[in-house]
Design a protein around this motif. Structure first.
Motif, PDB file in Angstrom:
ATOM      1  N   HIS A 115      -1.898 -16.819  -3.668  1.00  0.00           N
ATOM      2  CA  HIS A 115      -3.386 -15.579  -2.793  1.00  0.00           C
ATOM      3  C   HIS A 115      -4.218 -15.247  -4.502  1.00  0.00           C
ATOM      4  CE1 HIS A 115      -1.751 -15.539   1.809  1.00  0.00           C
ATOM      5  NE2 HIS A 115      -0.773 -16.100   0.833  1.00  0.00           N
ATOM      6  N   MET A 144      -2.086  -8.335  -1.243  1.00  0.00           N
ATOM      7  CA  MET A 144      -3.060  -9.819  -1.485  1.00  0.00           C
ATOM      8  C   MET A 144      -4.749  -9.613  -0.936  1.00  0.00           C
ATOM      9  SD  MET A 144      -0.729 -11.617  -3.298  1.00  0.00           S
ATOM     10  CE  MET A 144       0.641 -11.016  -2.777  1.00  0.00           C
ATOM     11  N   CYS A 158      -6.290 -10.742   1.377  1.00  0.00           N
ATOM     12  CA  CYS A 158      -6.682 -11.440   2.730  1.00  0.00           C
ATOM     13  C   CYS A 158      -5.312 -10.283   3.509  1.00  0.00           C
ATOM     14  CB  CYS A 158      -6.214 -12.309   2.755  1.00  0.00           C
ATOM     15  SG  CYS A 158      -4.185 -12.941   2.522  1.00  0.00           S
ATOM     16  N   TYR A 164      -4.904 -20.455  -0.189  1.00  0.00           N
ATOM     17  CA  TYR A 164      -4.838 -19.477   1.076  1.00  0.00           C
ATOM     18  C   TYR A 164      -6.323 -19.195   1.098  1.00  0.00           C
ATOM     19  CZ  TYR A 164      -3.626 -16.976   4.836  1.00  0.00           C
ATOM     20  OH  TYR A 164      -3.232 -16.587   5.837  1.00  0.00           O
ATOM     21  N   CYS A 193      -8.363 -16.436   0.807  1.00  0.00           N
ATOM     22  CA  CYS A 193      -8.560 -15.479  -0.598  1.00  0.00           C
ATOM     23  C   CYS A 193      -9.314 -15.701  -0.955  1.00  0.00           C
ATOM     24  CB  CYS A 193      -6.673 -15.190  -0.826  1.00  0.00           C
ATOM     25  SG  CYS A 193      -5.667 -14.160  -0.990  1.00  0.00           S
TER      26      CYS A 193
HETATM   27 ZN   LIG Z   1      -4.473 -13.935   0.885  1.00  0.00          ZN
END
Ligand SMILES: [Zn+2]
Length: 85
Positions: free
Chosen positions: A21, A37, A39, A62, A65
């Motif tokens: 991430h 993170m 996200c 990911y 992200c």
């Molecule tokens: Zn993430």
């Protein structure tokens, strides 16, 4: 006197369950400190030498992200799967 270790925060990509991430850090988190993170995923910070990063297989990026990171910087979104890093 200090022995200064310079850290590239842009190069810090925390791995959660085999996916890496992006995060915004302004300092080095303490082990066990929760970090968030881009996200929105949160997890406790842990540290390992870089050469152990692939011990359980190469982490994959990911996508959420990456998408947020690109949008923030005006980088075109990637729509194709990229190769290995
Ligand atoms: Zn993430």
């Amino acid at each position: 006197m200090s022995a200064v270790i310079y850290i590239d925060f842009e190069a810090i990509h925390p791995v959660i369950d085999g996916e890496w991430h992006r995060t915004r850090l302004t300092g080095i988190p303490k082990p066990g400190q929760g970090i968030t993170m881009l996200c929105g995923a949160t997890a406790a910070a842990a540290f390992q030498p870089l050469n152990q990063r692939r011990d359980h297989g190469s982490p994959t990026e990911y996508p959420r992200c990456d998408s947020i990171y690109r949008r923030e910087r005006g980088i075109p979104q990637q729509h194709t799967r990229q190769g290995r890093r």
